[in-house]
Design a protein around this motif. Structure first.
Motif, PDB file in Angstrom:
ATOM      1  N   THR A  58      43.247  41.224  37.900  1.00 20.32           N
ATOM      2  CA  THR A  58      43.573  42.634  37.698  1.00 20.32           C
ATOM      3  C   THR A  58      43.782  43.282  39.063  1.00 20.32           C
ATOM      4  N   PRO A  59      44.281  44.522  39.085  1.00 25.12           N
ATOM      5  CA  PRO A  59      44.418  45.215  40.372  1.00 25.12           C
ATOM      6  C   PRO A  59      43.068  45.487  41.040  1.00 25.12           C
ATOM      7  N   LYS A  60      41.996  45.533  40.258  1.00 25.94           N
ATOM      8  CA  LYS A  60      40.669  45.770  40.814  1.00 25.94           C
ATOM      9  C   LYS A  60      40.138  44.472  41.415  1.00 25.94           C
ATOM     10  N   ASN A  61      39.508  44.560  42.566  1.00 24.77           N
ATOM     11  CA  ASN A  61      39.025  43.379  43.286  1.00 24.77           C
ATOM     12  C   ASN A  61      38.184  42.451  42.433  1.00 24.77           C
ATOM     13  N   ASP A  62      38.565  41.213  42.396  1.00 28.02           N
ATOM     14  CA  ASP A  62      37.810  40.123  41.788  1.00 28.02           C
ATOM     15  C   ASP A  62      37.513  40.275  40.296  1.00 28.02           C
ATOM     16  N   VAL A  63      38.202  41.150  39.589  1.00 27.93           N
ATOM     17  CA  VAL A  63      38.038  41.246  38.140  1.00 27.93           C
ATOM     18  C   VAL A  63      39.232  40.540  37.498  1.00 27.93           C
ATOM     19  N   TYR A  64      38.925  39.643  36.571  1.00 30.94           N
ATOM     20  CA  TYR A  64      39.952  38.847  35.903  1.00 30.94           C
ATOM     21  C   TYR A  64      39.887  39.053  34.399  1.00 30.94           C
ATOM     22  N   PHE A  65      41.057  39.035  33.759  1.00 32.75           N
ATOM     23  CA  PHE A  65      41.119  38.969  32.311  1.00 32.75           C
ATOM     24  C   PHE A  65      40.987  37.498  31.949  1.00 32.75           C
ATOM     25  N   VAL A  66      40.114  37.187  31.014  1.00 31.17           N
ATOM     26  CA  VAL A  66      39.933  35.811  30.568  1.00 31.17           C
ATOM     27  C   VAL A  66      40.576  35.690  29.194  1.00 31.17           C
ATOM     28  N   ILE A  67      41.552  34.780  29.098  1.00 32.14           N
ATOM     29  CA  ILE A  67      42.339  34.627  27.875  1.00 32.14           C
ATOM     30  C   ILE A  67      42.119  33.240  27.305  1.00 32.14           C
TER      31      ILE A  67
END
Length: 92
Positions: A58-67
């Motif tokens: 994501t644009p936020k540091n170190d946050v990921y969407f998990v799919i």
């Protein structure tokens, strides 16, 4: 967008809660939130995959969407450090 447009990814209830919490979008209406998330996924420049999941930054540091790869559902949004990325990839 047409009336019959279907998104590539679905959303779990848990993922909506985590996205609101971790991306500071608590006041966003759910349908607008989903559109924002799908646009973030389209514009993302970094991702990695394991056999079970796709991780999109994501644009936020170190946050990921998990799919979930099989269900094509966003299951959570979580912070993932570089060392955890390496661990996920290596211990596949």
């Amino acid at each position: 967008m047409s009336y019959y447009y279907k998104h590539e990814y679905g959303f779990s209830t848990h993922s909506i809660q985590r996205i609101r919490q971790r991306l500071n979008l608590a006041d966003e209406e759910e349908f607008k939130l989903k559109e924002k998330i799908l646009k973030m996924i389209e514009k993302s420049t970094y991702s990695f995959e394991t056999s079970k999941n796709i991780y999109i930054k994501t644009p936020k540091n170190d946050v990921y969407f998990v799919i979930d790869r099989n269900l094509k559902t966003i299951i959570t949004a979580t912070p993932i450090s570089a060392s955890k990325q390496l661990y996920l990839i290596e211990n596949e």
